[in-house]
Design a protein around this motif. Structure first.
Motif, PDB file in Angstrom:
ATOM      1  N   LYS A  23      42.194  16.050 -52.521  1.00  0.00           N
ATOM      2  CA  LYS A  23      40.863  16.561 -52.187  1.00  0.00           C
ATOM      3  C   LYS A  23      40.287  15.868 -50.959  1.00  0.00           C
ATOM      4  O   LYS A  23      39.609  16.505 -50.134  1.00  0.00           O
ATOM      5  CB  LYS A  23      39.934  16.409 -53.392  1.00  0.00           C
ATOM      6  CG  LYS A  23      40.292  17.332 -54.546  1.00  0.00           C
ATOM      7  CD  LYS A  23      39.276  17.246 -55.680  1.00  0.00           C
ATOM      8  CE  LYS A  23      39.612  18.239 -56.791  1.00  0.00           C
ATOM      9  NZ  LYS A  23      38.619  18.200 -57.893  1.00  0.00           N
ATOM     10  N   ALA A  24      40.535  14.589 -50.838  1.00  0.00           N
ATOM     11  CA  ALA A  24      40.070  13.872 -49.650  1.00  0.00           C
ATOM     12  C   ALA A  24      40.730  14.431 -48.390  1.00  0.00           C
ATOM     13  O   ALA A  24      40.079  14.599 -47.341  1.00  0.00           O
ATOM     14  CB  ALA A  24      40.350  12.382 -49.789  1.00  0.00           C
ATOM     15  N   ALA A  25      42.016  14.747 -48.481  1.00  0.00           N
ATOM     16  CA  ALA A  25      42.720  15.326 -47.344  1.00  0.00           C
ATOM     17  C   ALA A  25      42.176  16.712 -47.013  1.00  0.00           C
ATOM     18  O   ALA A  25      42.083  17.090 -45.836  1.00  0.00           O
ATOM     19  CB  ALA A  25      44.219  15.393 -47.631  1.00  0.00           C
ATOM     20  N   PHE A  26      41.806  17.469 -48.034  1.00  0.00           N
ATOM     21  CA  PHE A  26      41.224  18.798 -47.813  1.00  0.00           C
ATOM     22  C   PHE A  26      39.937  18.684 -47.007  1.00  0.00           C
ATOM     23  O   PHE A  26      39.731  19.413 -46.017  1.00  0.00           O
ATOM     24  CB  PHE A  26      40.953  19.468 -49.159  1.00  0.00           C
ATOM     25  CG  PHE A  26      40.295  20.818 -49.036  1.00  0.00           C
ATOM     26  CD1 PHE A  26      41.057  21.965 -48.903  1.00  0.00           C
ATOM     27  CD2 PHE A  26      38.910  20.955 -49.063  1.00  0.00           C
ATOM     28  CE1 PHE A  26      40.471  23.211 -48.789  1.00  0.00           C
ATOM     29  CE2 PHE A  26      38.302  22.196 -48.946  1.00  0.00           C
ATOM     30  CZ  PHE A  26      39.078  23.327 -48.803  1.00  0.00           C
ATOM     31  N   VAL A  27      39.066  17.792 -47.419  1.00  0.00           N
ATOM     32  CA  VAL A  27      37.790  17.636 -46.719  1.00  0.00           C
ATOM     33  C   VAL A  27      38.027  17.164 -45.285  1.00  0.00           C
ATOM     34  O   VAL A  27      37.395  17.644 -44.328  1.00  0.00           O
ATOM     35  CB  VAL A  27      36.878  16.659 -47.488  1.00  0.00           C
ATOM     36  CG1 VAL A  27      35.618  16.355 -46.678  1.00  0.00           C
ATOM     37  CG2 VAL A  27      36.517  17.224 -48.856  1.00  0.00           C
ATOM     38  N   ARG A  28      38.942  16.241 -45.116  1.00  0.00           N
ATOM     39  CA  ARG A  28      39.227  15.704 -43.794  1.00  0.00           C
ATOM     40  C   ARG A  28      39.782  16.768 -42.850  1.00  0.00           C
ATOM     41  O   ARG A  28      39.418  16.825 -41.666  1.00  0.00           O
ATOM     42  CB  ARG A  28      40.230  14.557 -43.930  1.00  0.00           C
ATOM     43  CG  ARG A  28      40.565  13.864 -42.612  1.00  0.00           C
ATOM     44  CD  ARG A  28      41.608  12.765 -42.802  1.00  0.00           C
ATOM     45  NE  ARG A  28      42.919  13.299 -43.137  1.00  0.00           N
ATOM     46  CZ  ARG A  28      43.531  13.103 -44.310  1.00  0.00           C
ATOM     47  NH1 ARG A  28      42.931  12.412 -45.281  1.00  0.00           N
ATOM     48  NH2 ARG A  28      44.728  13.616 -44.536  1.00  0.00           N
TER      49      ARG A  28
END
Length: 520
Positions: A262-267
């Motif tokens: 999820k962090a990679a998605f937002v980034r």
């Protein structure tokens, strides 16, 4: 098949045992004498799955839509969940089954049907965890060319979890758990920097598109964005499954992985202002449905989704992967009025456009038949293709408001969201504990809600009302001493805890109160 009658005048019987055909019409050539339609009977053939659920409402076109959903399922659930029964394909496409499994499991008892098919899926799974596009696999989907795709191969995780939540089937969840793990590990191995942005993807298959699209109106969602959302979805399911099965170490591993995904998605896919890289309905729907965004970005993302719907003159533009969750997301984030407008839209693209064109099953494309009755395109179109029938899950759980709150409906939640000018809606379901029912009806400034809770089950009933103090059950005020403890009112509802039995609630209601109903 071609069959010539002997012409002896005696009754003749032809019943193929090793094939089936999907069709709507029978053509007779050179028939001797007048044709009496009553002399011809079509035999519907599908796997023996008892009918369990029903839905009806005050809108006849939506009732026809439900009919089309059910018959799309009947025509395709024959040993395996085929995509369509009437052309040279008739294959167990995983993506179609994945998006439709909840709807299918309401309409019929599909637990054993899916459990058997999931065994086939695990058997066809590649040594690296890849799940083929069709199960049983075909030459073009197996061997050295076996690859997985988001939304299709995720049937390996989504359907076992659906069977657990809807039937309480812990055994199938345990049996499929290694297969589920292998599929998610396959994605992990294909990813780079916590992003699944490599390899082939179907993406949001058959989303709205425009020929010679100089204006950029086609609803093209980044395949990598879609894949990232489904990677998170399958990882969340594995986390939940590990928790249910008591695999605490696995649960911790998947929780950490989910946070990174999820962090990679937002980034990668979210701007600092909260917009998504793909400004499409599907992009916002998947990001919101699978909780890909931080809490502080979700409400504005839902507003962007509503604006996108308005930009297309209140039409959906979603394909196979966005459509199942479109109305669910709108309802969850306080836009049930927009969801109803989409449901009731009658022009292309919409759920009711095929109904107005005389459809009796679900179509593969939003415009499988154009308004002038030409096909679009003839090379690949089907008039019995159940995937877009996944809207049924929203009809049952949100319009009628009948849903499982614990595996197998041991606990129910009854939370209808009246709207769309409907004056009534009813859902019934034969659960493992017995019959459950939600029926609401409005008349002027009054709403009635009739609820049946099966034996040995409990329910939280959310009575829609504009005046919580007006709620009555059996013409009596709510009273904890009668086993009807009422919680604090919330966002247009009065919640009530009930045990097994039949209940008749009445409450004050305003015809335009839909938009005031809160999310859940």
């Amino acid at each position: 098949d071609t069959y010539y009658l002997r012409g002896t005048g005696q009754d003749e019987l032809l019943e193929p045992h090793f094939t089936s055909h999907g069709f709507r019409y029978l053509r007779l050539d050179a028939y001797p004498g007048p044709v009496n339609p009553a002399d011809f009977t079509a035999v519907a053939l599908y796997s023996d799955m008892p009918a369990t659920g029903s839905f009806s409402c005050s809108d006849p076109l939506v009732n026809q839509l439900q009919h089309n959903i059910q018959w799309g399922q009947n025509g395709n659930f024959l040993d395996v969940p085929t995509d369509c029964p009437q052309r040279d394909e008739r294959l167990g496409w995983t993506g179609d089954a994945e998006v439709f499994s909840r709807t299918a499991s309401f309409n019929r008892d599909a637990n054993s049907f899916f459990a058997k098919w999931l065994g086939d899926l695990a058997a066809d799974q590649g040594p690296d965890g890849a799940v083929p596009f069709v199960v049983p696999s075909m030459p073009f989907t197996r061997g050295k060319n076996l690859i997985g795709a988001a939304g299709w191969s995720d049937a390996a995780t989504v359907i076992p979890w659906d069977l657990y939540t809807l039937y309480g089937d812990r055994r199938t969840l345990a049996v499929q758990y290694p297969s589920m793990q292998r599929w998610v590990q396959y994605i992990q191995n294909k990813s780079r920097n916590n992003l699944w942005d490599t390899g082939f993807q179907f993406g949001d298959w058959l989303a709205f598109d425009v020929d010679d699209d100089n204006g950029g109106r086609s609803a093209v969602t980044s395949h990598a964005l879609v894949a990232q959302c489904f990677w998170a979805r399958s990882t969340q399911i594995l986390l939940d499954a590990a928790t249910v099965l008591g695999k605490t170490a696995d649960a911790a591993t998947y929780a950490a992985s989910l946070a990174r995904i999820k962090a990679a998605f937002v980034r990668e896919y979210v701007t600092p202002g909260g917009a998504l890289m793909s400004n499409t309905q599907t992009a916002y729907v998947l990001a919101l449905q699978f909780d890909m965004l931080p809490e502080n970005l979700r409400a504005q993302a839902a507003e962007r989704l509503v604006q996108n719907v308005a930009d297309y003159d209140t039409h959906l533009t979603t394909g196979f992967l966005g459509t199942p969750y479109l109305c669910q997301v709108l309802s969850r984030f306080g836009h049930a009025d927009v969801a109803y407008k989409l449901l009731l839209q009658k022009t292309y693209p919409s759920w009711l456009y095929p109904v107005t064109m005389g459809a009796t099953t679900m179509w593969e494309r939003w415009n499988s038949m154009r308004p002038d009755s030409t096909f679009a395109p003839p090379s690949m179109t089907s008039f019995n293709h159940y995937a877009y029938g996944a809207i049924g899950d929203w009809l049952y759980t949100t319009v009628a408001g009948l849903d499982a709150a614990a595996p197998g409906y041991h606990q129910l939640v009854v939370r209808p969201q009246p709207g769309g000018g409907f004056t009534q809606a009813t859902a019934t379901l034969e659960t493992g504990y017995g019959p459950a029912r939600s029926h609401w009806h409005t008349s002027g400034d009054q709403l009635t809600l009739d609820v049946t809770v099966p034996p040995n089950a409990t329910a939280t009933v959310y009575v829609p009302t504009t005046a919580p103090g007006s709620v009555r059950e059996g013409n009596r005020p709510l009273d904890a001493s009668r086993g009807l403890p009422a919680g604090p009112a919330q966002a247009g509802y009065q919640p009530v805890q009930v045990g097994s039995g039949q209940y008749h609630f009445t409450a004050a209601w305003a015809p335009k109160a839909t938009a005031a109903l809160g999310s859940h």
